[in-house]
Design a protein around this motif. Structure first.
Motif, short mmCIF file in Angstrom:
data_model
loop_
_atom_site.label_atom_id
_atom_site.label_comp_id
_atom_site.label_asym_id
_atom_site.label_seq_id
_atom_site.Cartn_x
_atom_site.Cartn_y
_atom_site.Cartn_z
N THR A 6 0.82 -1.21 0.00
CA THR A 6 0.00 0.00 0.00
C THR A 6 0.86 1.27 0.00
OG1 THR A 6 -0.08 -0.24 2.39
CG2 THR A 6 -2.01 -1.00 1.16
N TYR A 7 2.17 1.07 -0.01
CA TYR A 7 3.10 2.20 0.14
C TYR A 7 2.95 3.21 -0.99
CZ TYR A 7 7.58 4.34 1.40
OH TYR A 7 8.57 5.20 1.81
N HIS A 8 2.68 2.69 -2.21
CA HIS A 8 2.59 3.58 -3.37
C HIS A 8 1.58 4.70 -3.14
CE1 HIS A 8 -1.25 1.76 -4.50
NE2 HIS A 8 -0.71 0.64 -4.09
N PRO A 17 14.10 12.72 3.35
CA PRO A 17 15.09 11.75 2.86
C PRO A 17 14.49 10.47 2.26
CG PRO A 17 14.87 11.51 5.23
CD PRO A 17 13.97 12.66 4.84
N LEU A 18 13.17 10.25 2.36
CA LEU A 18 12.64 8.96 1.88
C LEU A 18 12.75 8.86 0.37
CD1 LEU A 18 9.55 8.15 4.10
CD2 LEU A 18 11.96 7.77 4.50
N ARG A 19 12.49 9.96 -0.31
CA ARG A 19 12.66 9.97 -1.76
C ARG A 19 13.93 10.73 -2.10
NH1 ARG A 19 6.85 11.17 -4.54
NH2 ARG A 19 8.20 11.46 -6.35
N MET A 58 13.77 -3.71 -11.39
CA MET A 58 13.17 -4.89 -10.75
C MET A 58 12.67 -4.54 -9.37
SD MET A 58 14.90 -8.54 -9.77
CE MET A 58 14.73 -9.52 -11.22
N ASP A 59 11.44 -4.98 -9.09
CA ASP A 59 10.87 -4.80 -7.75
C ASP A 59 10.04 -6.03 -7.44
OD1 ASP A 59 10.17 -1.94 -5.94
OD2 ASP A 59 9.11 -3.83 -5.50
N LYS A 60 10.15 -6.51 -6.20
CA LYS A 60 9.41 -7.74 -5.89
C LYS A 60 7.94 -7.46 -5.63
CE LYS A 60 10.67 -7.93 -1.00
NZ LYS A 60 11.44 -8.65 0.01
N ASN A 61 7.59 -6.19 -5.57
CA ASN A 61 6.21 -5.83 -5.25
C ASN A 61 5.47 -5.34 -6.50
OD1 ASN A 61 3.87 -4.68 -4.33
ND2 ASN A 61 4.83 -3.63 -2.61
N ALA A 63 2.61 -4.17 -6.93
CA ALA A 63 1.83 -2.93 -6.75
C ALA A 63 2.71 -1.70 -6.94
CB ALA A 63 1.18 -2.90 -5.37
N MET A 64 3.99 -1.79 -6.54
CA MET A 64 4.91 -0.66 -6.74
C MET A 64 5.13 -0.45 -8.25
SD MET A 64 5.77 0.81 -3.86
CE MET A 64 7.38 1.60 -3.87
N ILE A 65 5.28 -1.54 -8.98
CA ILE A 65 5.48 -1.42 -10.43
C ILE A 65 4.22 -0.83 -11.07
CG2 ILE A 65 5.90 -2.69 -12.58
CD1 ILE A 65 7.52 -4.72 -10.97
N ALA A 80 8.84 -7.89 -12.20
CA ALA A 80 8.65 -8.27 -10.80
C ALA A 80 9.64 -9.37 -10.47
CB ALA A 80 7.21 -8.75 -10.58
N GLY A 81 10.31 -9.26 -9.34
CA GLY A 81 11.25 -10.30 -8.94
C GLY A 81 12.09 -9.85 -7.77
N ASP A 82 12.76 -10.84 -7.20
CA ASP A 82 13.62 -10.60 -6.03
C ASP A 82 15.05 -10.35 -6.51
OD1 ASP A 82 15.21 -10.84 -3.72
OD2 ASP A 82 13.78 -12.22 -2.79
N TRP A 83 15.65 -9.26 -6.08
CA TRP A 83 17.03 -8.95 -6.51
C TRP A 83 17.97 -10.12 -6.18
CZ3 TRP A 83 16.37 -4.21 -2.90
CH2 TRP A 83 15.50 -3.29 -3.49
N LEU A 84 17.67 -10.81 -5.09
CA LEU A 84 18.58 -11.89 -4.67
C LEU A 84 18.46 -13.13 -5.56
CD1 LEU A 84 18.06 -11.38 -0.85
CD2 LEU A 84 20.23 -11.11 -2.06
N GLY A 98 20.47 2.47 -7.35
CA GLY A 98 19.32 2.32 -6.47
C GLY A 98 19.27 3.48 -5.48
N ASP A 99 18.13 3.58 -4.83
CA ASP A 99 17.96 4.61 -3.80
C ASP A 99 17.41 3.95 -2.54
OD1 ASP A 99 17.92 7.48 -3.02
OD2 ASP A 99 15.84 6.94 -2.59
N GLY A 100 18.25 3.83 -1.53
CA GLY A 100 17.81 3.19 -0.29
C GLY A 100 17.58 1.70 -0.45
C1 LIG Z 1 14.05 0.90 -3.89
S1 LIG Z 1 13.70 0.67 -2.26
C2 LIG Z 1 13.67 2.32 -1.50
C3 LIG Z 1 12.76 3.36 -2.16
C4 LIG Z 1 12.69 4.71 -1.48
N1 LIG Z 1 13.92 5.43 -1.54
C5 LIG Z 1 12.26 4.56 -0.06
O1 LIG Z 1 13.12 4.46 0.82
O2 LIG Z 1 11.06 4.51 0.20
C6 LIG Z 1 12.03 0.23 -2.10
C7 LIG Z 1 11.54 -0.91 -2.98
O3 LIG Z 1 12.36 -2.04 -2.84
C8 LIG Z 1 11.55 -3.18 -3.07
N2 LIG Z 1 12.28 -4.34 -2.55
C9 LIG Z 1 12.69 -4.56 -1.29
N3 LIG Z 1 13.42 -5.70 -1.21
C10 LIG Z 1 13.45 -6.22 -2.47
C11 LIG Z 1 14.05 -7.38 -3.04
N4 LIG Z 1 14.74 -8.24 -2.29
N5 LIG Z 1 13.90 -7.60 -4.37
C12 LIG Z 1 13.19 -6.74 -5.13
N6 LIG Z 1 12.60 -5.61 -4.64
C13 LIG Z 1 12.73 -5.35 -3.33
C14 LIG Z 1 10.26 -2.88 -2.34
O4 LIG Z 1 9.20 -3.64 -2.86
C15 LIG Z 1 10.12 -1.38 -2.62
O5 LIG Z 1 9.28 -1.12 -3.70
#
Ligand SMILES: C[S@@+](CC[C@H](N)C(=O)[O-])C[C@H]1O[C@@H](n2cnc3c(N)ncnc32)[C@H](O)[C@@H]1O
Length: 262
Positions: A6-8, A17-19, A58-61, A63-65, A80-84, A98-100
């Motif tokens: 629901t973060y979007h 600092p979040l964005r 790539m984002d595992k969520n 809804a964010m995409i 959609a996918g897990d970075w790991l 990346g950012d954060g």
């Molecule tokens: C890019 S980071 C930080 C974005 C922003 N700067 C913040 O702090 O709110 C946030 C995103 O990382 C995604 N995310 C977290 N762990 C992940 C993983 N292991 N693989 C893919 N996406 C992941 C989350 O779903 C989220 O949309």
């Protein structure tokens, strides 16, 4: 429920600092140089997506995409996918940004695993650049938070929330469940109207912390030594660049390293 689902909906209400601020976006852009070729984005941070002509995000969520990604084009795509678990050819990216993103990994062992994958995915000379939320060497204290929250606040609520998360990280270890941030906040600041009046933080901004209620997500807030311990020994040119003058910028350097030529 995982709060990223629901973060979007909160995204538009958030700022540095979040964005990433414009200075951060420009800083990451200039650190990776011309980045002639495909860039991999850890997440779908729209501010960074706009910076590179050829991009895989790539984002595992999902809804964010669905809600933040500006849309696929001939040369930009979000999956959609897990970075790991990323499966892309070794050496196929000119840069990874990346950012954060690293703070979204729950454990430093997995940050180390991800940075190992990142190094493998970069082509020789390719650069990694990612803004960090870095726990300071001198920890934030409860007295410091109380002082900030007792008069017109010198920083915005989100910067304050991250100071609280970093305090928890210093006391309990770098892995910080987001539900714990909310729990500690409610213990320390039970009177939100009073807090809002004293600090000038709008109630609406303070209440964004409620998104963490019941979320199983765990962030990490490593300090410099802990981040350094996650960087592969083979990485070259490791630097932590201070960037910007926004609230909490002193705790948000951009980490960069380069894949050494073979
Ligand atoms: C890019 S980071 C930080 C974005 C922003 N700067 C913040 O702090 O709110 C946030 C995103 O990382 C995604 N995310 C977290 N762990 C992940 C993983 N292991 N693989 C893919 N996406 C992941 C989350 O779903 C989220 O949309």
């Amino acid at each position: 429920m995982n709060h990223w689902r629901t973060y979007h909906a909160q995204w538009e209400k958030l700022g540095p600092p979040l964005r990433p601020s414009a200075e951060v976006v420009a800083g990451i852009r200039s650190l990776v140089g011309s980045a002639d070729g495909r860039v991999f984005l850890l997440g779908v941070t729209p501010e960074l997506a706009g910076m590179f002509p050829e991009l895989l995000a790539m984002d595992k969520n999902p809804a964010m995409i669905a809600n933040l990604w500006p849309g696929d084009t001939g040369s930009k795509k979000a999956i959609a996918g897990d970075w790991l678990e990323i499966r892309q050819p070794a050496g196929s990216f000119a840069a990874i940004v990346g950012d954060g993103s690293l703070n979204n990994i729950a454990h430093t062992a997995d940050i180390a695993r991800l940075l190992g994958l990142v190094l493998g995915l970069l082509r020789p000379g390719g650069r990694f650049a990612c803004r960090l939320f870095e726990r300071p060497a001198r920890p934030f204290t409860v007295q410091h938070l109380m002082k900030v929250a007792w008069s017109p606040a010198p920083i915005n609520f989100h910067a304050f929330k991250w100071q609280l998360a970093m305090l928890i990280g210093a006391e309990e270890g770098a892995s910080v469940p987001v539900a714990r941030i909310l729990e500690r906040f409610e213990q320390l600041f039970p009177d939100r109207d009073g807090l809002s009046e004293r600090t000038g933080w709008p109630r609406q901004a303070i209440d964004t912390i409620d998104i963490y209620r019941g979320s199983p997500v765990v962030y990490s807030f490593p300090n410099r030594a802990e981040f350094l311990g996650c960087i592969p020994a083979a990485a070259g040119g490791v630097e932590f660049h201070p960037c910007g003058g926004y609230d909490l910028a002193a705790c948000c350097p951009i980490l960069t390293f380069v894949k050494r030529p073979d």
